[in-house]
Design an enzyme around this catalytic site. Structure first.
Site, short mmCIF file in Angstrom:
data_model
loop_
_atom_site.label_atom_id
_atom_site.label_comp_id
_atom_site.label_asym_id
_atom_site.label_seq_id
_atom_site.Cartn_x
_atom_site.Cartn_y
_atom_site.Cartn_z
N VAL A 63 0.85 -1.19 0.00
CA VAL A 63 0.00 0.00 0.00
C VAL A 63 0.89 1.24 0.00
CG1 VAL A 63 -1.44 1.33 1.59
CG2 VAL A 63 -2.06 -1.01 1.02
N ASN A 89 -5.65 0.09 6.95
CA ASN A 89 -5.02 -0.33 8.20
C ASN A 89 -3.52 -0.57 8.09
OD1 ASN A 89 -5.03 -2.10 10.88
ND2 ASN A 89 -4.21 -3.40 9.26
N SER A 142 -4.22 6.80 15.43
CA SER A 142 -3.46 6.32 16.58
C SER A 142 -3.50 7.39 17.67
CB SER A 142 -2.02 6.07 16.18
OG SER A 142 -1.20 6.02 17.33
N TYR A 155 5.30 9.06 12.43
CA TYR A 155 4.03 8.37 12.70
C TYR A 155 2.96 9.37 13.18
CZ TYR A 155 1.18 4.49 14.65
OH TYR A 155 0.20 3.58 14.95
N ALA A 156 3.38 10.33 14.02
CA ALA A 156 2.44 11.35 14.50
C ALA A 156 1.92 12.18 13.33
CB ALA A 156 3.12 12.26 15.52
N ALA A 157 2.82 12.52 12.41
CA ALA A 157 2.42 13.30 11.24
C ALA A 157 1.42 12.53 10.40
CB ALA A 157 3.64 13.65 10.40
N LYS A 159 -0.50 9.90 11.22
CA LYS A 159 -1.78 9.57 11.87
C LYS A 159 -2.64 10.81 12.11
CE LYS A 159 -1.56 5.06 12.21
NZ LYS A 159 -2.36 4.28 11.24
N1 NAD Z 1 -1.35 -2.04 17.88
C1 NAD Z 1 -1.77 -0.89 18.37
O1 NAD Z 1 -1.96 -0.70 19.58
C2 NAD Z 1 -2.05 0.27 17.45
C3 NAD Z 1 -2.34 1.51 18.01
C4 NAD Z 1 -2.64 2.57 17.20
C5 NAD Z 1 -2.68 2.37 15.82
N2 NAD Z 1 -2.39 1.16 15.28
C6 NAD Z 1 -2.45 1.04 13.82
O2 NAD Z 1 -3.17 -0.12 13.46
C7 NAD Z 1 -2.68 -0.62 12.21
C8 NAD Z 1 -2.30 -2.09 12.36
O3 NAD Z 1 -1.29 -2.20 13.33
P1 NAD Z 1 -0.88 -3.58 14.02
O4 NAD Z 1 -0.60 -3.24 15.44
O5 NAD Z 1 -1.83 -4.65 13.69
O6 NAD Z 1 0.54 -3.81 13.31
P2 NAD Z 1 1.21 -5.10 12.70
O7 NAD Z 1 2.62 -4.70 12.45
O8 NAD Z 1 0.92 -6.30 13.53
O9 NAD Z 1 0.43 -5.28 11.31
C9 NAD Z 1 0.60 -4.42 10.23
C10 NAD Z 1 0.41 -5.21 8.96
O10 NAD Z 1 0.56 -4.30 7.86
C11 NAD Z 1 1.37 -4.94 6.88
N3 NAD Z 1 2.00 -3.92 6.06
C12 NAD Z 1 3.07 -3.14 6.36
N4 NAD Z 1 3.34 -2.32 5.35
C13 NAD Z 1 2.44 -2.59 4.38
C14 NAD Z 1 2.20 -2.05 3.09
N5 NAD Z 1 2.95 -1.08 2.56
N6 NAD Z 1 1.16 -2.56 2.36
C15 NAD Z 1 0.40 -3.56 2.85
N7 NAD Z 1 0.58 -4.09 4.07
C16 NAD Z 1 1.60 -3.61 4.83
C17 NAD Z 1 2.35 -5.77 7.68
O11 NAD Z 1 2.96 -6.77 6.89
C18 NAD Z 1 1.45 -6.32 8.78
O12 NAD Z 1 0.82 -7.52 8.40
C19 NAD Z 1 -1.52 0.30 11.82
O13 NAD Z 1 -1.99 1.32 10.97
C20 NAD Z 1 -1.10 0.89 13.15
O14 NAD Z 1 -0.44 2.09 12.99
C21 NAD Z 1 -2.06 0.10 16.06
#
Ligand code: NAD
Length: 305
Positions: A63, A89, A142, A155-157, A159
């Site tokens: 993505v 996501n 986030s 990441y802040a920018a 999100k």
């Molecule tokens: N875990 C948390 O507490 C938390 C908090 C706030 C926000 N988020 C957000 O939630 C989302 C998912 O996070 P997570 O914790 O499940 O992380 P994670 O690292 O477990 O999963 C992220 C997934 O995205 C895939 N990915 C990475 N780059 C990609 C790309 N360019 N194209 C397609 N897929 C790609 C990875 O391979 C992975 O499977 C993210 O956007 C993250 O910023 C998570």
């Protein structure tokens, strides 16, 4: 209420939160286009949805670029005939303090989160408008984007930018009956597993034990499945009037975030000169805003290092 007959795209859904979203959307009846950069992870995700009795297909592509956004929408249309729901996501982290952050650290995070959200939403919304589908756009923010966080300039920018785009899209897509919302999740995933503060919660989750109430209740930190219900709700007909919102979820907690608003307003005839501000700023604006998230001290039995 069901998502039967609807078609969803969930980016970055090979594992973690995205996988939980894809599984829950499928559980509620939607056919799902799974996406990830890792082929084996994406294939496992599809298999796990089929094992639940759901329908899924995978697009293995990063993505960010427009080509991937086009491929996602085209695959949904070719395989299942339409697109009703998009969840942006996919995400990566490149954490470090400002003075150590490279151009590459910055660009990588902005490309996947911010540009990836923009290109995918543009493609899906264009398709939905052209086909008069009252679709659902769900973008992932986030707490860092809402409040700032040490070591996360990029990441802040990204999100904060995502929530800014969602506000704009809620306005632009309203007439077409398409909703656009941001979800602000918190959950135990690969992304949070290394944060020492959450160690006891991650440890419990990995053992398949319930997470301590302190995490689930006080911090709103739980499992990926705890977040997934909100995604399916926002995707449903029941949430047709919910748009332009930033909704926090995690563990046992649900929150509605405010959008920035002026909290103090003062006037000076002819405008605010340097002299007016040096003498009158503090009185004019009152208490300053805080930044960063405030975490309560960890109870002793939950401290791990
Ligand atoms: N875990 C948390 O507490 C938390 C908090 C706030 C926000 N988020 C957000 O939630 C989302 C998912 O996070 P997570 O914790 O499940 O992380 P994670 O690292 O477990 O999963 C992220 C997934 O995205 C895939 N990915 C990475 N780059 C990609 C790309 N360019 N194209 C397609 N897929 C790609 C990875 O391979 C992975 O499977 C993210 O956007 C993250 O910023 C998570």
């Amino acid at each position: 209420m069901t998502l039967e007959g609807k078609v969803a795209i969930v980016t970055g859904s090979g594992r973690g939160l995205g996988l939980a979203y894809a599984q829950e959307l499928a559980r509620q009846g939607a056919a799902v286009v799974v996406n990830d950069v890792d082929e084996a992870t994406a294939a496992d995700a599809v298999a796990s949805i089929e094992a639940l009795g759901g329908r899924a297909t995978a697009v293995v592509a990063p993505v960010g670029p427009t080509e991937t956004a086009k491929q996602l929408v085209q695959t949904a249309v070719d395989t299942y005939g339409r697109v009703d729901i998009l969840v942006t996501n996919a995400g990566v982290l490149r954490d470090t303090v400002l003075w150590k952050m490279s151009d590459d650290d910055f660009d990588t995070v902005i490309n996947v989160h911010l540009r990836g959200t923009f290109t995918c939403v543009r493609e899906a919304a264009t398709y939905m408008r052209a086909n008069e589908i009252p679709g659902r756009i769900i973008c992932i923010g986030s707490p860092t984007g809402q409040r700032g966080n040490f070591g996360q300039t990029n990441y802040a920018a990204a999100k904060a930018g995502i929530v800014g785009m969602v506000r704009t899209w809620a306005l632009e897509l309203k007439k077409a009956g398409i909703t656009a919302n941001a979800v602000i999740p918190v959950a135990a995933t690969a992304m949070t597993a290394t944060v020492p503060y959450f160690a006891a919660a991650v440890e419990a989750d990995e053992k398949g034990e319930p997470m301590p109430a302190f995490f689930r209740h006080d911090l709103g930190f739980g499992t990926s499945d705890d977040v997934a219900g909100l995604i399916a709700y926002l995707a449903s007909d029941a949430a047709a009037s919910v748009t332009g919102q930033a909704i926090g979820i995690g563990g046992d907690r649900l929150q509605l975030w405010s959008h920035p608003e002026a909290v103090a307003t003062a006037y000076s005839d002819g405008g605010w000169s340097y002299d007016d501000l040096t003498t009158g700023f503090e009185e004019a604006v009152g208490t300053l805003q805080t930044v960063g998230e405030k975490f309560p001290p960890l109870p002793e039995d939950l401290q791990r290092s």
